[in-house]
Design an enzyme around this catalytic site. Sequence first.
Site, PDB file in Angstrom:
ATOM      1  N   GLU A  83      27.232  26.961  49.387  1.00 36.31           N
ATOM      2  CA  GLU A  83      27.244  27.328  50.814  1.00 36.31           C
ATOM      3  C   GLU A  83      28.059  28.601  51.030  1.00 36.31           C
ATOM      4  OE1 GLU A  83      27.696  24.047  53.566  1.00 36.31           O
ATOM      5  OE2 GLU A  83      28.359  25.423  55.136  1.00 36.31           O
ATOM      6  N   LYS A 261      32.216  16.496  57.368  1.00 38.60           N
ATOM      7  CA  LYS A 261      31.359  17.196  56.399  1.00 38.60           C
ATOM      8  C   LYS A 261      31.966  18.557  56.078  1.00 38.60           C
ATOM      9  CE  LYS A 261      27.798  19.968  55.042  1.00 38.60           C
ATOM     10  NZ  LYS A 261      27.779  21.429  54.944  1.00 38.60           N
ATOM     11  N   ASP A 277      34.143  13.658  39.981  1.00 36.71           N
ATOM     12  CA  ASP A 277      32.996  12.954  40.553  1.00 36.71           C
ATOM     13  C   ASP A 277      32.964  13.160  42.076  1.00 36.71           C
ATOM     14  OD1 ASP A 277      31.243  11.031  41.548  1.00 36.71           O
ATOM     15  OD2 ASP A 277      31.830   9.504  40.097  1.00 36.71           O
ATOM     16  N   HIS A 375      29.089  32.815  59.587  1.00 33.83           N
ATOM     17  CA  HIS A 375      28.236  32.155  58.597  1.00 33.83           C
ATOM     18  C   HIS A 375      27.045  33.037  58.253  1.00 33.83           C
ATOM     19  CE1 HIS A 375      26.514  28.739  56.497  1.00 33.83           C
ATOM     20  NE2 HIS A 375      25.355  29.021  57.077  1.00 33.83           N
TER      21      HIS A 375
HETATM   22  C1  MEV Z   1      29.009  23.451  57.970  1.00 29.04           C
HETATM   23  O1  MEV Z   1      28.730  23.291  56.611  1.00 29.04           O
HETATM   24  C2  MEV Z   1      30.289  22.753  58.351  1.00 29.04           C
HETATM   25  C3  MEV Z   1      30.595  22.710  59.845  1.00 29.04           C
HETATM   26  O2  MEV Z   1      29.489  22.161  60.551  1.00 29.04           O
HETATM   27  C4  MEV Z   1      31.835  21.867  60.018  1.00 29.04           C
HETATM   28  C5  MEV Z   1      32.157  21.525  61.456  1.00 29.04           C
HETATM   29  O3  MEV Z   1      31.256  21.536  62.318  1.00 29.04           O
HETATM   30  O4  MEV Z   1      33.342  21.231  61.706  1.00 29.04           O
HETATM   31  C6  MEV Z   1      30.797  24.085  60.396  1.00 29.04           C
END
Ligand code: MEV
Length: 421
Positions: A83, A261, A277, A375
Amino acid sequence: MTTTSRLPGLHKLSPLERLHKLSEATALSQSSIEHLANMGNLNTATADSMVENVIGTMNIPLGIATNMIIDGLDILIPMATEESSVIAAVCNAARQCRNTGGFTTASSGSLMIAQIQLVDVPNPAFARLQILERLNEIKMICDETDPVLLKHGGGFRDIEVRTLASRASSMVITHLIVDTRDAMGANAVNSMAEAVAPYIAQWTGGRCYLRILSNLADRRLARARATWSLEEIGGAEVRDGILSAFEFADIDPYRAATHNKGIMNGVSAVVLATGNDTRAVEAGAHAYAARSGQYRSLTQWGIDGDGNLTGSIEIPLAVGLIGGATRSHPTASIALEIMNIQTAEQLARTIAAVGLAQNFSALKALATTGIQKGHMALHAKNIAVMAGALGDEIETVASQLVAQGKIRVDIAEEILTSLRQ
Ligand code: MEV
C-alpha cells in the site's frame, strides 16, 4: 484455461519441474513462466522448504520508516507492504513527535495461552477443581515437552480452567499459560497442550477434543504512547479533529474496523518484514479490540495538561525472533538486523509504536485534508506504471498527474503518449 486441477505428485517435484507442469496445465505464456522462475532474493531451495508446491515467490516492496525514536533511541524500521501511503504515514507521524521524545513503549511479557477443550464431563465444576489440583504435574509435563524453552528462561507458568456453557452441554477449557520468550511460541504451546490433554481426560473421565493456542494473546500485550505538540500538528483544530475521529471509532464498530485496519497497515507491515505470522497478530488484535463486547479502537487519544495531543496503543503482539520464516527468510533476518532487535519483546514494542504512528497519520489526514490527497499523490507512481510508464517516465508521469490533481490511468496514458512523441 486450466486443463485439470488434478496434478498428482506435484509436491514431489522441484519448483522448476512444477513450473513445467503448470505451463502444460494452463495457458501461461513462456514469459510468465520465466517471471515465476525468477525467485528474487529468496533462494529456490529455501522457498521450497517453506511451503507446499512452490512455483515462485511473491515480492512485496520493503521500505524503511524513518524518524522513529523509541524509548529514547533512533531506530529505522523496515516495513513490507503493497500500500503506497503506509510507510510515508509512519515517517510523518514520527517526525512530528521527535521534539516531544518520540514513543515510549512497554510490554506485559511474553506469555502465550494454549487451550485444551474437555467435553463429556458430568460435573464441569468438579472437573475444573480436579484439573486445578494437578498444577505441578501439568507444569512437569509441559516443561518436559520443551526443555529448550526452559533453558532459555521460559516454560510453563500457570493454568486457568474455565467452564463454558455450550448449546449441547458444558465444556471445561484449560488454559496453559507459557512464557515463550523469544519464540512466537505456537509450536511450543501446541505440543504442550497435546501432551497434557490425555492426562486431563484421565483425571476427569471426560474426552479432550481441541488442543491449540489462542490467538487472543492478551497476556502478551505491547504498549506504546507518544505526545504530539500543538505546534507540530498544526493547532487545536487538528487535535480536536483527531480526538473526534477517535471518539467516532470508539463508539461505532463500522468506523472502528477501518480505524483499526489503518493501525494494522503499520503493524502487519513490520510483522511481515520480520517473517512473523501476520494472521496471528491480526486475529489477536481484532479479538482484543472486541474484548468489552463491542468492537472498539485499539488506540486511545486525549489531551495533556498543556493542551497537546496524546496517543496510546495496547495490542496483543505474538511475534518471535526464532523459528519460522523469521529464521529461514534472509530478508527477515536483515530486517531485524536493521532495527538491532535483540528480543521478541523489543520487536513487539517497536511494532506497537508503528501502529500508533500509523493511526496518528490516518486520523490527522482524515480530520483535515482527507485521505485521498496524500494517498493519491503516492499512488500516482502506481498509476503511471499501470499506464505503461517505464524507468524515468514513471516519475515524470506521476508528478504531472499530481500537478494536474487528477490521478487517473487515462490521463497517465495521455501524458505518456505526449512524452514519447
Ligand atoms: C487505509 O488503508 C487506512 C485508513 O482507512 C485508516 C483509517 O481510516 O483510519 C486511512
